[in-house]
Design an enzyme around this catalytic site. Structure first.
Site, PDB file in Angstrom:
ATOM      1  N   SER A  74       0.805  -1.227   0.000  1.00 60.71           N
ATOM      2  CA  SER A  74       0.000   0.000   0.000  1.00 60.71           C
ATOM      3  C   SER A  74       0.837   1.275   0.000  1.00 60.71           C
ATOM      4  CB  SER A  74      -0.945   0.015   1.202  1.00 60.71           C
ATOM      5  OG  SER A  74      -0.219   0.124   2.406  1.00 60.71           O
ATOM      6  N   LYS A 153       0.828   4.535   6.923  1.00 60.02           N
ATOM      7  CA  LYS A 153       0.228   5.355   5.866  1.00 60.02           C
ATOM      8  C   LYS A 153       0.852   6.754   5.929  1.00 60.02           C
ATOM      9  CE  LYS A 153      -2.852   2.101   4.909  1.00 60.02           C
ATOM     10  NZ  LYS A 153      -2.712   1.270   3.706  1.00 60.02           N
TER      11      LYS A 153
END
Length: 310
Positions: A74, A153
């Site tokens: 990701s 993230k």
């Protein structure tokens, strides 16, 4: 008057008994040397050194910095991780946010909020107690996946800001400005588009986070069904990703480019779907036909009047 004669330093000391002298000289009249202490063998000291090193490493990783394994793709290509491959191991700074607050562009590791982990399965551990013990130890030192559902993230917006997607150039918009995100990785470079989402007002004390691999990241856009349920409380942040420590070929710092720094004002009306963007143009074309017809008729009458006068 006769003054007293001062006594010598030797006279001031108490006399030592012959027994004490013999004990020091061994009865031979010569002072005996003390026997040196016997050193512990290397194999006795080795376990002690290992235990001390592990304790120091544990304290360091609990309070100062810790190594984390990147388990997914990701955050490509900033951080490398994929199923069946050797993912990056990053050093996460735990002290920075004791003196500052997380900001846009920071790559952070955080504990998954309840909406994020509600459907997540816990990390599997071996049924063998010995293997499970070493798995747990390895997790503490970043050598195995942690027994907690942590995520990595990039922060895109902070509490109080409004975020949405996208403008006419397919850029994320924060507080009416289009972001500059050079770190985005497109799975299909020939189709660099991301899914649009409606404006979200990020609650105070929370963060809106997204993956750099923009089309392959379960982040604030989707977790908890998106919207305000997808935000991450600042209290859940563990630390800031600083360095890639393994593998050696990828040693280096983790970029923390602030996407809001060079943001440009966005035309929010252009963030609608393509067919809606074409409505004003179609309306203009339709409205132009009557105008053009009237101007032609008026022009022909004027030219006819001029000819008659001649």
């Amino acid at each position: 008057m006769v003054e007293p004669v001062p006594s010598s330093a030797a006279e001031d000391e108490p006399e030592r008994s012959a027994v004490e002298e013999d004990a020091e000289t061994g009865g031979s009249g010569h002072r005996a040397r003390r026997k040196p202490k016997k050193q512990r063998s290397f194999w006795v000291e080795l376990p002690i050194l290992i235990v001390v090193a592990l304790v120091l490493a544990f304290v360091f990783q609990q309070f100062f910095a810790r190594v984390y394994t990147i388990p997914s793709a990701s955050m490509e290509s900033t951080l490398h991780g994929c199923t069946g491959c050797y993912g990056d191991k990053v050093l996460v700074d735990k002290i920075t946010y004791d003196f500052s607050t997380p900001g846009p562009g920071d790559v952070v590791v955080f504990k998954g909020p309840d909406p994020w982990v509600a459907g997540e399965a816990p990390v599997e551990r071996s049924s063998n107690p010995v293997v499970r013990f070493f798995q747990n130890v390895g997790a503490v030192f970043g050598l195995a996946p942690p027994d907690e559902r942590d995520f990595v993230k990039r922060i895109i917006a902070v509490g109080g800001q409004t975020i949405q997607c996208c403008d006419a150039q397919n850029r994320v918009i924060v507080d009416g400005k289009s972001l500059n995100e050079p770190y985005i990785h497109w799975v299909d470079p020939n189709n660099p588009r991301q899914e649009p989402f409606s404006p979200v007002k990020v609650p105070e004390g929370t963060l809106w986070v997204m993956g750099d691999n923009r089309n392959d990241s379960m982040d604030s856009r989707y977790q908890g069904n998106g919207g305000v349920n997808g935000v991450v409380p600042v209290a859940n942040v563990i630390g800031k990703a600083r360095f890639i420590v393994l593998p050696p070929g990828r040693w280096g710092g983790v970029s923390d480019t602030n996407p809001q720094q060079n943001a440009q004002p966005a035309a929010l009306g252009l963030s609608a779907p393509g067919w809606q963007q074409g409505v004003p143009l179609g309306f203009g074309v339709v409205a132009a036909w009557p105008t053009l017809a009237l101007s032609r008729r008026f022009g022909s009458r004027v030219r006819g009047a001029v000819k008659r006068k001649r």
